[in-house]
Scaffold this active site. Structure first.
Site, mmCIF file in Angstrom:
data_model
loop_
_atom_site.group_PDB
_atom_site.id
_atom_site.type_symbol
_atom_site.label_atom_id
_atom_site.label_comp_id
_atom_site.label_asym_id
_atom_site.label_seq_id
_atom_site.Cartn_x
_atom_site.Cartn_y
_atom_site.Cartn_z
ATOM 1 C CB SER A 181 -7.271 9.452 -5.684
ATOM 2 O OG SER A 181 -6.735 8.184 -5.416
HETATM 3 N N1 SAH Z 1 -2.771 7.372 -3.173
HETATM 4 C C1 SAH Z 1 -2.233 7.494 -4.496
HETATM 5 C C2 SAH Z 1 -3.084 6.842 -5.557
HETATM 6 C C3 SAH Z 1 -2.862 5.405 -5.542
HETATM 7 S S1 SAH Z 1 -3.394 4.430 -6.889
HETATM 8 C C4 SAH Z 1 -1.944 8.935 -4.865
HETATM 9 O O1 SAH Z 1 -2.297 9.839 -4.103
HETATM 10 O O2 SAH Z 1 -1.311 9.151 -5.898
HETATM 11 C C5 SAH Z 1 -3.246 2.873 -6.091
HETATM 12 C C6 SAH Z 1 -1.844 2.411 -5.837
HETATM 13 O O3 SAH Z 1 -1.947 1.186 -5.117
HETATM 14 C C7 SAH Z 1 -1.035 2.101 -7.101
HETATM 15 O O4 SAH Z 1 0.145 2.830 -7.060
HETATM 16 C C8 SAH Z 1 -0.759 0.585 -6.983
HETATM 17 O O5 SAH Z 1 0.518 0.219 -7.481
HETATM 18 C C9 SAH Z 1 -0.865 0.380 -5.492
HETATM 19 N N2 SAH Z 1 -1.139 -1.000 -5.075
HETATM 20 C C10 SAH Z 1 -1.936 -1.928 -5.650
HETATM 21 N N3 SAH Z 1 -1.923 -3.060 -4.944
HETATM 22 C C11 SAH Z 1 -1.109 -2.847 -3.875
HETATM 23 C C12 SAH Z 1 -0.699 -3.639 -2.756
HETATM 24 N N4 SAH Z 1 -1.107 -4.890 -2.585
HETATM 25 N N5 SAH Z 1 0.148 -3.085 -1.869
HETATM 26 C C13 SAH Z 1 0.583 -1.801 -2.002
HETATM 27 N N6 SAH Z 1 0.231 -1.016 -3.024
HETATM 28 C C14 SAH Z 1 -0.609 -1.525 -3.951
#
Ligand code: SAH
Length: 201
Positions: A52
């Site tokens: 993000s």
């Molecule tokens: N917080 C992260 C950015 C995350 S992007 C950082 O600092 O890098 C969103 C993430 O959510 C992705 O890695 C995706 O694989 C995950 N995601 C999507 N659906 C999900 C779910 N149901 N449970 C857990 N993770 C999920």
């Protein structure tokens, strides 16, 4: 980053600014992305996902107001960057990622950098992570159509959850702050955002 991207755009909490200043964002990126680490935007990581934008991480964390004794849950570990920031501001962080490859990579990065109060779990974060519940803070880094009930159930008394909610396919998502007082959970809208979708399973 702190002086140019965060302070002038509403990040005023000194603890949050200090946490943002202390976590090396480049360490959470692949080598070829590292020259871009301090650009004010989301960046690509593995599995078609993103780390993000720093401002969004800082504003989410600030809205959730983590306290030193709090246990926090993050849904969507991705690179592990936001979990590392959160870990500087509370006692323990549980972060759940559905892509095993991302979870493994993030866990290795966090271990290497010494963020030892973060636990990375693999699973469907829309179910929360009941083993560590209740949580004083919940941060969700992927957008859901509605707020998953298990996350509301796992929010502690007085707890704060920040989550992007997809209101319609044509519009940006609505980043919301939910707070629990007894049986009552209320929310207020923070600002429009664009996160990857929260995928089930
Ligand atoms: N917080 C992260 C950015 C995350 S992007 C950082 O600092 O890098 C969103 C993430 O959510 C992705 O890695 C995706 O694989 C995950 N995601 C999507 N659906 C999900 C779910 N149901 N449970 C857990 N993770 C999920």
């Amino acid at each position: 980053m702190v002086a140019e991207q965060l302070r002038p755009h509403g990040v005023t909490d000194e603890r949050v600014l200090q946490a943002m200043a202390s976590v090396p964002r480049e360490e959470f990126l692949a080598l070829r992305m590292r020259p871009h680490a301090y650009e004010d935007r989301a960046l690509a990581i593995e599995c078609g996902q993103t780390i993000s934008q720093p401002l969004v991480v800082a504003l989410m964390v600030q809205a959730a107001a983590p306290q030193p004794e709090d246990v926090a849950l993050e849904v969507g570990t991705g690179s592990g960057y936001a979990a590392a920031v959160l870990s500087r501001l509370c006692r323990r962080v549980v972060t759940v990622e559905r892509e095993p490859a991302l979870a493994e990579h993030a866990a290795a990065t966090l271990r290497r950098l010494g963020y030892d109060n973060v636990e990375v779990a693999v699973g469907d974060g829309s179910l929360g992570w009941s083993a560590g519940a209740p949580y004083a803070v919940i941060l969700v880094a992927a957008a859901a159509r509605g707020v998953p009930q298990p996350l509301l159930d796992q929010l502690a008394e007085g707890g704060r959850m920040v989550i992007p909610v997809a209101v319609s396919p044509e519009e940006p998502q609505d980043l919301r702050l939910y707070t629990r007082q007894g049986a009552e959970v209320t929310y207020r809208s923070l600002f429009p955002v664009l996160f990857v979708p929260l995928r089930p399973g």
